[in-house]
Write a protein that holds these residues in place. Structure first.
Motif, PDB file in Angstrom:
ATOM      1  N   GLY A   1       2.580  12.781  -5.964  1.00 39.58           N
ATOM      2  CA  GLY A   1       2.807  12.772  -7.403  1.00 39.58           C
ATOM      3  C   GLY A   1       3.426  11.482  -7.906  1.00 39.58           C
ATOM      4  O   GLY A   1       3.382  11.194  -9.107  1.00 39.58           O
ATOM      5  N   ALA A   2       3.967  10.658  -6.996  1.00 35.40           N
ATOM      6  CA  ALA A   2       4.611   9.399  -7.431  1.00 35.40           C
ATOM      7  C   ALA A   2       3.707   8.192  -7.201  1.00 35.40           C
ATOM      8  O   ALA A   2       4.048   7.070  -7.588  1.00 35.40           O
ATOM      9  N   MET A   3       2.554   8.406  -6.590  1.00 34.81           N
ATOM     10  CA  MET A   3       1.699   7.272  -6.218  1.00 34.81           C
ATOM     11  C   MET A   3       1.109   6.573  -7.430  1.00 34.81           C
ATOM     12  O   MET A   3       1.193   5.339  -7.553  1.00 34.81           O
ATOM     13  N   ILE A   4       0.521   7.339  -8.343  1.00 30.56           N
ATOM     14  CA  ILE A   4      -0.094   6.703  -9.511  1.00 30.56           C
ATOM     15  C   ILE A   4       0.967   6.090 -10.414  1.00 30.56           C
ATOM     16  O   ILE A   4       0.838   4.914 -10.799  1.00 30.56           O
ATOM     17  N   PRO A   5       2.073   6.772 -10.708  1.00 30.12           N
ATOM     18  CA  PRO A   5       3.140   6.092 -11.495  1.00 30.12           C
ATOM     19  C   PRO A   5       3.651   4.825 -10.800  1.00 30.12           C
ATOM     20  O   PRO A   5       3.904   3.811 -11.444  1.00 30.12           O
ATOM     21  N   GLY A   6       3.760   4.869  -9.460  1.00 30.22           N
ATOM     22  CA  GLY A   6       4.225   3.681  -8.735  1.00 30.22           C
ATOM     23  C   GLY A   6       3.244   2.535  -8.831  1.00 30.22           C
ATOM     24  O   GLY A   6       3.627   1.372  -8.986  1.00 30.22           O
ATOM     25  N   LEU A   7       1.947   2.894  -8.791  1.00 33.15           N
ATOM     26  CA  LEU A   7       0.898   1.869  -8.923  1.00 33.15           C
ATOM     27  C   LEU A   7       0.962   1.250 -10.313  1.00 33.15           C
ATOM     28  O   LEU A   7       0.942   0.033 -10.485  1.00 33.15           O
ATOM     29  N   GLN A   8       1.097   2.103 -11.307  1.00 33.46           N
ATOM     30  CA  GLN A   8       1.129   1.641 -12.707  1.00 33.46           C
ATOM     31  C   GLN A   8       2.376   0.810 -12.988  1.00 33.46           C
ATOM     32  O   GLN A   8       2.342  -0.104 -13.814  1.00 33.46           O
ATOM     33  N   ALA A   9       3.454   1.070 -12.249  1.00 33.62           N
ATOM     34  CA  ALA A   9       4.713   0.329 -12.459  1.00 33.62           C
ATOM     35  C   ALA A   9       4.752  -0.954 -11.627  1.00 33.62           C
ATOM     36  O   ALA A   9       5.737  -1.693 -11.660  1.00 33.62           O
ATOM     37  N   GLY A  10       3.689  -1.180 -10.833  1.00 32.73           N
ATOM     38  CA  GLY A  10       3.649  -2.429 -10.068  1.00 32.73           C
ATOM     39  C   GLY A  10       4.400  -2.380  -8.754  1.00 32.73           C
ATOM     40  O   GLY A  10       4.623  -3.401  -8.111  1.00 32.73           O
ATOM     41  N   ARG A  11       4.766  -1.153  -8.334  1.00 36.54           N
ATOM     42  CA  ARG A  11       5.479  -1.057  -7.038  1.00 36.54           C
ATOM     43  C   ARG A  11       4.492  -1.156  -5.869  1.00 36.54           C
ATOM     44  O   ARG A  11       4.881  -1.504  -4.756  1.00 36.54           O
ATOM     45  N   PHE A  12       3.245  -0.814  -6.120  1.00 30.41           N
ATOM     46  CA  PHE A  12       2.218  -0.914  -5.066  1.00 30.41           C
ATOM     47  C   PHE A  12       1.050  -1.730  -5.617  1.00 30.41           C
ATOM     48  O   PHE A  12       0.811  -1.737  -6.839  1.00 30.41           O
ATOM     49  N   ASP A  13       0.302  -2.394  -4.711  1.00 34.63           N
ATOM     50  CA  ASP A  13      -0.937  -3.069  -5.129  1.00 34.63           C
ATOM     51  C   ASP A  13      -2.118  -2.110  -5.087  1.00 34.63           C
ATOM     52  O   ASP A  13      -3.102  -2.294  -5.796  1.00 34.63           O
TER      53      ASP A  13
ATOM     54  N   VAL B   1       0.832  -1.197   0.000  1.00 31.65           N
ATOM     55  CA  VAL B   1       0.000   0.000   0.000  1.00 31.65           C
ATOM     56  C   VAL B   1       0.873   1.256   0.000  1.00 31.65           C
ATOM     57  O   VAL B   1       1.814   1.350   0.793  1.00 31.65           O
ATOM     58  N   ALA B   2       0.549   2.198  -0.880  1.00 33.21           N
ATOM     59  CA  ALA B   2       1.261   3.489  -0.873  1.00 33.21           C
ATOM     60  C   ALA B   2       0.555   4.434   0.093  1.00 33.21           C
ATOM     61  O   ALA B   2      -0.686   4.521   0.084  1.00 33.21           O
ATOM     62  N   ILE B   3       1.343   5.085   0.938  1.00 38.96           N
ATOM     63  CA  ILE B   3       0.803   6.095   1.857  1.00 38.96           C
ATOM     64  C   ILE B   3       1.713   7.324   1.817  1.00 38.96           C
ATOM     65  O   ILE B   3       2.794   7.277   1.231  1.00 38.96           O
ATOM     66  N   ALA B   4       1.250   8.401   2.474  1.00 32.49           N
ATOM     67  CA  ALA B   4       2.051   9.632   2.452  1.00 32.49           C
ATOM     68  C   ALA B   4       2.583  10.003   3.827  1.00 32.49           C
ATOM     69  O   ALA B   4       3.460  10.857   3.941  1.00 32.49           O
ATOM     70  N   ASN B   5       2.051   9.403   4.880  1.00 33.60           N
ATOM     71  CA  ASN B   5       2.390   9.792   6.255  1.00 33.60           C
ATOM     72  C   ASN B   5       1.928  11.222   6.533  1.00 33.60           C
ATOM     73  O   ASN B   5       2.734  12.125   6.825  1.00 33.60           O
ATOM     74  N   GLU B   6       0.618  11.436   6.371  1.00 31.70           N
ATOM     75  CA  GLU B   6       0.001  12.740   6.583  1.00 31.70           C
ATOM     76  C   GLU B   6      -1.208  12.534   7.484  1.00 31.70           C
ATOM     77  O   GLU B   6      -2.341  12.373   7.020  1.00 31.70           O
ATOM     78  N   PRO B   7      -1.002  12.532   8.798  1.00 24.69           N
ATOM     79  CA  PRO B   7      -2.127  12.287   9.721  1.00 24.69           C
ATOM     80  C   PRO B   7      -3.242  13.321   9.542  1.00 24.69           C
ATOM     81  O   PRO B   7      -2.943  14.485   9.223  1.00 24.69           O
TER      82      PRO B   7
END
Ligand code: 6CS
Length: 286
Positions: free
Chosen positions: A91-103, A46-52
């Motif tokens: 800004g890196a979450m969607i590219p990371g998802l598309q690259a398979g780094r996150f589910d 899971v991609a997160i940002a650490n923004e409570p």
């Protein structure tokens, strides 16, 4: 409460985080197999940002926040027992998802038409207005992103690739007066040091940061005039609609049972706000 298994310690930079994730297995091509793969894997990346209160990581790597807590509860109903979180810039979450780094992305990623074209969103989970932290008394009188644009001396901080950055640019703030801020603590420090005149995040995030700063020289402008109320959803790779639909079914059960409200409302979110709208409306710009 899940722990961070693959989190690269904060401060090692995005490249280090991406390297830590790049070794992870590629996303299963067949969407229908995605859920089976995660069940066998025992966790979802899971991609997160650490923004409570949207997402939070404690010093010992424990993952919480409304986004991960909702995702964890839904995945548990689907037979996926855990999540493994990696911190990423918005800004890196969607590219990371598309690259398979996150589910999946469970970071409070606001649904907007351009993002809805790039990913498969769940139904909405977390809704919020926008805010700005400013110096006490708001000396530049900033109530909107347009106010920032109109004042040639005003500089606004916002997360890279985030909604607030985009809103400021769309309001006409020149690129060199929209300062990319890597995380909440940096944003507050930049405001305190006078390097920016406003720091913009969603209301609950700014309120959390200013409260924790305990600095009486800061004020909060909320909501930002003219800015929409946004709702987020969990983002899946575009082709994984089978997995997304299964997630939505389990999410709907949690909403129906009241469990969803019990998870999000202690963080300050309104369950009713998320349940009063839909992906269809939000992805159409509604
Ligand atoms: O989705 C976004 O773009 C925004 N969401 C949150 C939870 N914080 C800031 C970010 O810009």
């Amino acid at each position: 409460m899940s722990t961070i298994r693959h989190l690269v310690r904060p401060g090692l930079g995005l490249a280090a985080v991406l390297l830590a994730c790049a070794a992870a297995p590629a996303v299963a091509a067949d969407a229908a197999d995605a859920l089976e793969r995660l069940k066998e894997q025992g966790f979802a990346r899971v991609a997160i940002a650490n923004e409570p209160p949207y997402t939070a990581v404690t010093a010992d790597g424990k993952v919480s926040g409304a986004g991960p807590d909702v995702a964890r509860a839904v995945l548990a109903k689907m037979g996926v027992p855990d999540i493994v979180a990696s911190i990423s810039e918005y800004g890196a979450m969607i590219p990371g998802l598309q690259a398979g780094r996150f589910d999946m992305v469970a970071a409070g990623l606001f649904m907007k038409p351009e993002r809805c074209r790039a990913v498969a969103y769940s139904e909405p989970d977390l809704c919020d207005a926008e805010a700005m932290a400013v110096k006490k008394g708001n000396p530049l009188g900033l109530q909107s992103y347009e106010d920032v644009a109109k004042n040639p001396d005003a500089r606004i901080g916002a997360p890279g690739g985030g909604t607030e950055e985009r809103l400021a640019l769309q309001a006409g703030v020149p690129r060199d007066r929209v300062i990319v801020v890597p995380d909440g603590q940096s944003g507050i420090k930049m405001l305190q040091d006078g390097r920016i005149d406003a720091y913009s995040l969603p209301v609950l995030s700014i309120n959390d940061l200013v409260a924790k700063a305990g600095d009486t020289t800061l004020d909060v402008v909320a909501p930002v005039k003219g800015a929409p109320v946004y709702c987020a959803g969990v983002a899946f790779p575009k082709d994984q609609t089978a997995f997304r639909d299964a997630y939505d079914k389990a999410l709907a059960e949690l909403k129906e049972s009241g469990e969803f409200a019990k998870i999000v409302e202690p963080y300050g979110f309104s369950a009713a706000a998320a349940m009063s709208t839909s992906r269809e409306k939000l992805c159409a710009g509604g």
